[in-house]
Every structure is written in structure tokens, then in C-alpha cells.
Write a protein that holds these residues in place. Structure first.
Motif, PDB file in Angstrom:
ATOM      1  N   PRO A 271       0.780  -1.240   0.000  1.00 17.28           N
ATOM      2  CA  PRO A 271       0.000   0.000   0.000  1.00 17.28           C
ATOM      3  C   PRO A 271       0.812   1.290   0.000  1.00 17.28           C
ATOM      4  O   PRO A 271       0.404   2.290  -0.608  1.00 17.28           O
ATOM      5  CB  PRO A 271      -0.843  -0.109   1.284  1.00 17.28           C
ATOM      6  N   ALA A 272       1.984   1.311   0.629  1.00 16.60           N
ATOM      7  CA  ALA A 272       2.716   2.569   0.798  1.00 16.60           C
ATOM      8  C   ALA A 272       3.658   2.831  -0.369  1.00 16.60           C
ATOM      9  O   ALA A 272       4.836   3.174  -0.185  1.00 16.60           O
ATOM     10  CB  ALA A 272       3.496   2.533   2.111  1.00 16.60           C
ATOM     11  N   ALA A 273       3.169   2.672  -1.592  1.00 15.69           N
ATOM     12  CA  ALA A 273       4.008   2.859  -2.773  1.00 15.69           C
ATOM     13  C   ALA A 273       3.134   3.001  -4.009  1.00 15.69           C
ATOM     14  O   ALA A 273       1.961   2.611  -4.016  1.00 15.69           O
ATOM     15  CB  ALA A 273       4.961   1.678  -2.942  1.00 15.69           C
ATOM     16  N   ARG A 274       3.735   3.544  -5.068  1.00 17.12           N
ATOM     17  CA  ARG A 274       3.042   3.648  -6.354  1.00 17.12           C
ATOM     18  C   ARG A 274       3.322   2.400  -7.170  1.00 17.12           C
ATOM     19  O   ARG A 274       4.471   1.958  -7.282  1.00 17.12           O
ATOM     20  CB  ARG A 274       3.531   4.895  -7.106  1.00 17.12           C
ATOM     21  N   ARG A 275       2.292   1.835  -7.744  1.00 15.66           N
ATOM     22  CA  ARG A 275       2.440   0.601  -8.509  1.00 15.66           C
ATOM     23  C   ARG A 275       2.959   0.907  -9.921  1.00 15.66           C
ATOM     24  O   ARG A 275       2.607   1.919 -10.521  1.00 15.66           O
ATOM     25  CB  ARG A 275       1.093  -0.126  -8.588  1.00 15.66           C
ATOM     26  N   MET A 276       3.815   0.005 -10.428  1.00 14.69           N
ATOM     27  CA  MET A 276       4.322   0.141 -11.798  1.00 14.69           C
ATOM     28  C   MET A 276       4.666  -1.239 -12.349  1.00 14.69           C
ATOM     29  O   MET A 276       4.640  -2.235 -11.607  1.00 14.69           O
ATOM     30  CB  MET A 276       5.562   1.049 -11.831  1.00 14.69           C
ATOM     31  N   GLY A 277       4.984  -1.310 -13.616  1.00 14.58           N
ATOM     32  CA  GLY A 277       5.378  -2.576 -14.220  1.00 14.58           C
ATOM     33  C   GLY A 277       6.779  -2.989 -13.786  1.00 14.58           C
ATOM     34  O   GLY A 277       7.591  -2.152 -13.392  1.00 14.58           O
TER      35      GLY A 277
END
Length: 415
Positions: A271-277
Motif C-alpha cells: 500500500p505505501a508505494a506507487r504501482r508500476m510494471g
């Protein structure tokens, strides 16, 4: 996406170093090709009673400096060319850190994520039996690799020992401590990555304290490396696994990410992060990039977007030769796989020595010995690269190939 063949890449890297060393065509022919390729097809009884025929490989690339050494991977994507490439890289890896081994590799075409423990044990024992004609404590010593672990090594050791009629702990490394494994083996590869990165950062005048680190691959090596770099005062800004990646420029807590992965099977939903590939993790703003997943992820297509000053290759073959050229021109320091991830095989060597003499060392001694070997190897590689006006990969390959060529010349051609 361009076609990627690991063996073609390995041969291309070899030829670049051979040209620089002015190696004779005779020597190139000896060192270019594997000494031995064993392909086996064997039946395995599944839990539902059905029989499945499985294909496996064991390739020995070169044994002029000592017994063959190399891991065994279980994957549906295993190919003979991949195993041949990995065996060649193992030859150079052992030579570059100066341990008395040649290179080997093994692979089984299967999907262990869809197999039960019983099926994996039967597969392992049968595969071990099939390759027992060429492995042994003085001929070829397997170890864990992708999708294999200490339990798989225990089954291999037991199977080989049953055939021999007595325990042969030195036939494999990466075993559990209870049957002759070594302390420090689990952290060895990640420790080696840290040691050479610390050395490279010092030479570049870059403090590790506060350095931003991105790690592609959050398996055993990547997860441990994230913890080790975090303990050094680095900020882990991005990590990924096969399901995706996460990014937080103020830093991630590796222990919390690991707990999330254990609970949910992925880092991508942390949860404490931005999702990316997963591939995007290679291109985030960072000082140090640690590719710790698979081959061929940094290519001609994305190398220009890589922002790291130092790339420490925890994985085997993550950077293509075309990408190497781009990164070198950008002034990026690439610590090549045969040096950066050699901590694993070095502590495997320690385990083998301990098994042969039945005398075991404390983890503090193992870590100290490992750091000394990695630092000396890094200094030798940078020395070769500076004298030859080339990047560290070419310097490492030149150093390793020259050592194997020297051993070949000294031994001579039989008969």
C-alpha cells in the motif's frame, strides 16, 4: 521485442574478449563450445497416478581449472541454449574470483509452481539418477538456482548417496545445515553484490549512505540485497517481482515489503508505494540499480532510459551487448554478473571445502573470507579494464578467459 538467445549473447561476449586478448582460433574453438551436453528424458509419476515424461539438461562447459560447478533450475522456459550460456558464464565466474572450478549448469523443463512436494521429490530423485553418470564431488557439483532450494539439494544428495552406499555431502552445495550445508550460504550472493557495489561506489566517490537503490526481482537474492543495502543506509526506492513493481521516492521498508509478499504473494499490492510494471523499475531515478531477476532485461530499447550510476548485476545475463555499449557511453558503471553475483559460488566453494574436510567454519569467518575474495576480484577486474581501456564486463571476461586459456595451455591437449 527482439529475439533473445542467451547462448548467442554469451558467445558474442566471449568473442569480444577473445578479440581483445588476441586469442588464437585453436584456443577459441576449445573455450567457445561446451565440453559435454547431457539431455535426459525421464518419466515421473504424478499424484493422480498418471505418468509424465520430463526433459532435463546438464551441461559442463569447461573443467580445465577444476570440477564443474553450477546450479540447477526448474522452469517451463528452460532451453538447452539457456543452460549452455549459463554454464559458460559459470566458467568465467569461477575464474574471475579465482576459485578452482570449471563451469556447469542444469535445467529441468517443468512448472514447479503447479507441482506438489511429492511430485517435486520424485522428479528430483529421478533427474539426479539420470545425471549421476556425470556429477560427483570431484567431477561436477550442482547447486540451487531458479525454483530450486536447499530441500531439492537434500534430495539430490540423498539420491546420489543411496547409489554410492554411503553419504556424499560434497556432491552438491546449498544444502541444509543439518546435512553439511554452510553458514552464510543463503545470504552469499546478496552479500557479494553489496561488497562489489560498495567498492565501485567508493571508486566513483559516491557515498552509499543515502544512495537511492532500485531492485528488479524480489526473490531470495533481491529480497536479501534490499535488506543489506537498507542496513548500509541506502534508500530502497523501488522493487519488483513477476507480478509487478512498486516505487516510493522517500524509501521503502524492505522488511515490511517482505512481510506483505509473504502474506499476499506479491509486492505489487504493497500500500505505501506507487504501482508500476516490473520493467519500469529499471528506469526509475536511482543511484544504484540491481537487476536480480532474469536474462536480457536491459536492452538496446531501454538502456538509454536507465538512470542509475551503478548497475550491479545480481542476475545472470541481464544486460545485452548492445545495451552495454550505450551504458558505457553514458558513463554508467556496470558491475558484470560474473563478478557481481559470484558470492554464491564462492560460498558454495567454501561449503564444498568444509564437506571434504568435515570441518566447518563460523559465519563471521565465511563473510570475512568472501569479502576479501570479492574485493580482490573487483580490483583485478578494474585493473584489467583500465589497462585495456574498456568497460568492466569486457575486463572481467578478459581476466577470466585468460586464466582458463592459461590453464588449458599448461595442461596441454590430451593425448
Amino acid at each position: 521485442m527482439q529475439h533473445f538467445n542467451a547462448y548467442e549473447m554469451a558467445v558474442q561476449q566471449f568473442e569480444l574478449a577473445a578479440d581483445k586478448l588476441d586469442l588464437s582460433e585453436d584456443m577459441r574453438q576449445i573455450l567457445r563450445a561446451p565440453k559435454r551436453e547431457l539431455t535426459v528424458h525421464f518419466p515421473v509419476r504424478l499424484d493422480d497416478g498418471s505418468i509424465k515424461t520430463i526433459t532435463g539438461y546438464r551441461v559442463q562447459h569447461n573443467v580445465n581449472r577444476g570440477p564443474a560447478k553450477g546450479g540447477i533450475r526448474y522452469s517451463p522456459d528452460v532451453t538447452l541454449d539457456e543452460v549452455k550460456a549459463l554454464a559458460m558464464w559459470m566458467t568465467w565466474k569461477c575464474a574471475v574470483v579465482g576459485i578452482p572450478y570449471g563451469g556447469a549448469k542444469g535445467g529441468v523443463i517443468c512448472d514447479p509452481k503447479h507441482m506438489t512436494r511429492g511430485e517435486l521429490e520424485r522428479l528430483t530423485r529421478r533427474f539426479t539418477t539420470e545425471i549421476s553418470i556425470i556429477i560427483g564431488p570431484h567431477s561436477d557439483i550442482p547447486a540451487p538456482d531458479v525454483n530450486t532450494n536447499s530441500q531439492v539439494m537434500a534430495w539430490m544428495m540423498d539420491t546420489y548417496s543411496m547409489h554410492s552406499g554411503f553419504s556424499v555431502p560434497a556432491v552438491v552445495t546449498g544444502k541444509p545445515l543439518s546435512i553439511g550445508g554452510s553458514e552464510g550460504r543463503n545470504e552469499a550472493t546478496a552479500n557479494g553484490v553489496l561488497f562489489v557495489t560498495r567498492r565501485a561506489a567508493h571508486r566513483a566517490g559516491m557515498p552509499l549512505q543515502g544512495a537511492h537503490v532500485s531492485i528488479q526481482g524480489f526473490g531470495n537474492v533481491g529480497a536479501i540485497a534490499s535488506r543489506l543495502f537498507h542496513n548500509e543506509g541506502c534508500k530502497i526506492v523501488a522493487v519488483s517481482d513477476t507480478t509487478g513493481g512498486i516505487y516510493n521516492e522517500v524509501g521503502l521498508d524492505p522488511a515490511a515489503v517482505q512481510r506483505h509478499k509473504m502474506a499476499h504473494g506479491t509486492v505489487a499490492t504493497y500500500p505505501a508505494a506507487r504501482r508500476m510494471g516490473s520493467a519500469e523499475v529499471l528506469e526509475v531515478p536511482c543511484d544504484i540499480l540491481v537487476p536480480a531477476a532474469t536474462e536480457g532485461v536491459i536492452t538496446e530499447e531501454n538502456a538509454e532510459r536507465v538512470q542509475a550510476r551503478i548497475i550491479a548485476e545480481a542476475a545472470n545475463g541481464p544486460t545485452t551487448p548492445e545495451a552495454d555499449t550505450i551504458l558505457f557511453k553514458k558513463g554508467c558503471i556496470v558491475i558484470p554478473d560474473i563478478l557481481a553475483n559470484a558470492g554464491g559460488v564462492t560460498v558454495s566453494y567454501f561449503e564444498w571445502v568444509q564437506d571434504l574436510q568435515s570441518f566447518f567454519w563460523h559465519v563471521e569467518e565465511i563473510t570475512l573470507r568472501l569479502e576479501g575474495i570479492m574485493n580482490r576480484a573487483f580490483d583485478a577486474v578494474t585493473g584489467m579494464a583500465e589497462r585495456s581501456h574498456c568497460d568492466l564486463r569486457l575486463g572481467a571476461n578478459m581476466l577470466a578467459i585468460s586464466r582458463v586459456a592459461e590453464a588449458t595451455l599448461v595442461r596441454g591437449i590430451y593425448p
